[in-house]
Design a protein around this motif. Structure first.
Motif, PDB file in Angstrom:
ATOM      1  N   VAL A  13       0.593  -0.992  -0.438  1.00 58.93           N
ATOM      2  CA  VAL A  13      -0.009   0.424   0.204  1.00 58.93           C
ATOM      3  C   VAL A  13       0.841   1.117  -0.240  1.00 58.93           C
ATOM      4  O   VAL A  13       1.899   1.175   0.744  1.00 58.93           O
ATOM      5  CB  VAL A  13      -0.717  -0.397   0.716  1.00 58.93           C
ATOM      6  CG1 VAL A  13      -1.839   1.459   1.499  1.00 58.93           C
ATOM      7  CG2 VAL A  13      -1.643  -1.231   1.034  1.00 58.93           C
ATOM      8  N   HIS A  14       0.764   2.230  -1.087  1.00 55.22           N
ATOM      9  CA  HIS A  14       1.251   3.312  -0.492  1.00 55.22           C
ATOM     10  C   HIS A  14       0.436   4.729  -0.565  1.00 55.22           C
ATOM     11  O   HIS A  14      -0.636   4.896  -1.369  1.00 55.22           O
ATOM     12  CB  HIS A  14       1.994   3.415  -2.361  1.00 55.22           C
ATOM     13  CG  HIS A  14       2.679   4.751  -2.229  1.00 55.22           C
ATOM     14  ND1 HIS A  14       3.718   5.001  -1.431  1.00 55.22           N
ATOM     15  CD2 HIS A  14       2.342   6.127  -3.203  1.00 55.22           C
ATOM     16  CE1 HIS A  14       4.171   6.192  -1.748  1.00 55.22           C
ATOM     17  NE2 HIS A  14       3.517   6.567  -2.542  1.00 55.22           N
ATOM     18  N   GLU A  15       0.729   5.683   0.358  1.00 59.29           N
ATOM     19  CA  GLU A  15      -0.680   6.543   0.411  1.00 59.29           C
ATOM     20  C   GLU A  15      -0.075   7.889   0.121  1.00 59.29           C
ATOM     21  O   GLU A  15       1.456   8.631  -0.058  1.00 59.29           O
ATOM     22  CB  GLU A  15      -0.455   6.875   1.025  1.00 59.29           C
ATOM     23  CG  GLU A  15      -2.120   7.639   2.469  1.00 59.29           C
ATOM     24  CD  GLU A  15      -2.274   7.685   3.860  1.00 59.29           C
ATOM     25  OE1 GLU A  15      -2.886   9.163   4.242  1.00 59.29           O
ATOM     26  OE2 GLU A  15      -1.861   6.961   4.441  1.00 59.29           O
ATOM     27  N   THR A  16      -0.889   9.117  -0.760  1.00 56.51           N
ATOM     28  CA  THR A  16      -0.944  10.016  -1.403  1.00 56.51           C
ATOM     29  C   THR A  16      -2.202  11.089  -0.021  1.00 56.51           C
ATOM     30  O   THR A  16      -2.974  10.222  -0.281  1.00 56.51           O
ATOM     31  CB  THR A  16      -0.525  10.341  -2.582  1.00 56.51           C
ATOM     32  OG1 THR A  16      -1.468   9.931  -3.490  1.00 56.51           O
ATOM     33  CG2 THR A  16       0.766   9.491  -3.148  1.00 56.51           C
ATOM     34  N   GLU A  17      -1.300  12.461  -0.348  1.00 54.52           N
ATOM     35  CA  GLU A  17      -2.537  13.504  -0.461  1.00 54.52           C
ATOM     36  C   GLU A  17      -3.211  14.402  -1.228  1.00 54.52           C
ATOM     37  O   GLU A  17      -1.607  14.921  -2.071  1.00 54.52           O
ATOM     38  CB  GLU A  17      -2.397  13.690   0.517  1.00 54.52           C
ATOM     39  CG  GLU A  17      -3.130  15.081   1.564  1.00 54.52           C
ATOM     40  CD  GLU A  17      -2.864  15.373   3.204  1.00 54.52           C
ATOM     41  OE1 GLU A  17      -3.330  16.419   3.101  1.00 54.52           O
ATOM     42  OE2 GLU A  17      -2.594  14.488   3.817  1.00 54.52           O
ATOM     43  N   GLN A  84      -5.941   2.849 -17.291  1.00 59.13           N
ATOM     44  CA  GLN A  84      -4.603   3.236 -18.075  1.00 59.13           C
ATOM     45  C   GLN A  84      -3.310   3.715 -17.642  1.00 59.13           C
ATOM     46  O   GLN A  84      -2.415   2.837 -18.561  1.00 59.13           O
ATOM     47  CB  GLN A  84      -5.122   4.463 -18.874  1.00 59.13           C
ATOM     48  CG  GLN A  84      -5.914   4.386 -19.509  1.00 59.13           C
ATOM     49  CD  GLN A  84      -5.922   3.573 -20.179  1.00 59.13           C
ATOM     50  OE1 GLN A  84      -4.769   3.921 -20.909  1.00 59.13           O
ATOM     51  NE2 GLN A  84      -7.435   2.771 -20.993  1.00 59.13           N
ATOM     52  N   MET A  85      -3.068   3.731 -15.944  1.00 56.66           N
ATOM     53  CA  MET A  85      -1.183   3.761 -15.409  1.00 56.66           C
ATOM     54  C   MET A  85      -0.874   2.294 -15.113  1.00 56.66           C
ATOM     55  O   MET A  85       0.565   2.021 -16.051  1.00 56.66           O
ATOM     56  CB  MET A  85      -1.430   4.133 -14.345  1.00 56.66           C
ATOM     57  CG  MET A  85      -0.424   4.346 -13.687  1.00 56.66           C
ATOM     58  SD  MET A  85       0.411   5.894 -14.536  1.00 56.66           S
ATOM     59  CE  MET A  85      -0.381   7.121 -14.358  1.00 56.66           C
ATOM     60  N   GLY A 110     -10.963  16.799 -13.736  1.00 54.12           N
ATOM     61  CA  GLY A 110      -9.699  16.664 -13.718  1.00 54.12           C
ATOM     62  C   GLY A 110      -8.650  16.222 -12.674  1.00 54.12           C
ATOM     63  O   GLY A 110      -7.730  15.688 -12.843  1.00 54.12           O
ATOM     64  N   GLY A 111      -8.946  17.143 -11.647  1.00 52.41           N
ATOM     65  CA  GLY A 111      -8.017  16.758 -10.676  1.00 52.41           C
ATOM     66  C   GLY A 111      -8.294  15.376  -9.991  1.00 52.41           C
ATOM     67  O   GLY A 111      -7.461  14.701  -9.533  1.00 52.41           O
ATOM     68  N   GLY A 117      -5.399   8.579 -11.188  1.00 54.17           N
ATOM     69  CA  GLY A 117      -4.102   8.062 -12.152  1.00 54.17           C
ATOM     70  C   GLY A 117      -2.326   7.885 -11.025  1.00 54.17           C
ATOM     71  O   GLY A 117      -2.063   6.875 -11.621  1.00 54.17           O
ATOM     72  N   GLY A 118      -2.157   8.923 -11.164  1.00 52.80           N
ATOM     73  CA  GLY A 118      -1.135   9.594  -9.853  1.00 52.80           C
ATOM     74  C   GLY A 118      -0.970   8.707  -8.954  1.00 52.80           C
ATOM     75  O   GLY A 118       0.153   8.144  -8.152  1.00 52.80           O
TER      76      GLY A 118
END
Length: 208
Positions: A13-17, A84-85, A110-111, A117-118
């Protein structure tokens, strides 16, 4: 069959904000669609209180099975960019679930596309990825007297020895790149004075 494909080496697992929303991307290898669906179900259960649990998976070395879900996000803003990623990174036999905990700031279409995807892209960068290459399976049959040396030579040259069986003779199942079959056949005949049996089988994938 594809010559090779990439997949994740293990679940992680990887977390982003993004604008106070938390995005947790869980990735796992999945040999079948059922395995992918079971993984999705387990993440959903773990994060039952999350705003969304969006997912995507690709099964098959040729990417024959591709599915994705926005799980309540606006159509095409979550599952599709995740899928797609995975495809852009040439990932196969893999499932991704991005869990979102809403932070109070709307991201817009868009965000959301960039965030979902990011999240998958960053997780792929953070977790170990392995390459699996296509091999021909082959069976070598050799007498007990020569078996030890043949087995040692196979390991010493980095051959993929998948299975060894002992009976009246010793049978070794190995994996060979297609381009090396003829050279291996000649080496085996030379190493065993022409006494070894050699039979080509089907195809499989192994670690590159």
């Amino acid at each position: 069959m594809q010559e090779e494909y990439r997949t994740v080496a293990r679940a992680g697992v990887h977390e982003t904000e993004v604008n106070r929303s938390r995005f947790l991307c869980a990735l796992a290898p999945a040999a079948t669609e059922q395995e992918a669906q079971d993984f999705i179900a387990s993440v959903r259960k773990e994060h039952a209180g999350a705003t969304h649990n969006c997912w995507a998976y690709v099964i098959g070395a040729d990417a024959g099975v591709q599915k994705a879900s926005d799980d309540g996000e606006p159509g095409g803003t979550a599952g599709a960019p995740m899928l797609q990623m995975l495809l852009r990174r040439e990932m196969r036999y893999v499932v991704a679930v991005v869990t979102r905990y809403y932070g109070g700031v709307k991201l817009g279409a868009g965000g959301l596309i960039r965030a979902y995807g990011g999240a998958v892209g960053e997780a792929l960068d953070a977790l170990p990825v392995r390459t699996r290459r296509r091999f021909r399976l082959a069976t070598v049959t050799v007498d007990h007297q020569r078996a030890g040396k043949v087995h040692n030579d196979l390991h010493a040259t980095g051959r993929d020895v998948r299975e060894v069986a002992y009976g009246e003779a010793v049978t070794l199942e190995i994996g060979l790149p297609e381009a090396e079959v003829d050279a291996f056949r000649a080496w085996l005949a030379d190493a065993t004075a022409g006494t070894a049996g050699f039979e080509l089988g089907g195809e499989a994938y192994g670690d590159a």
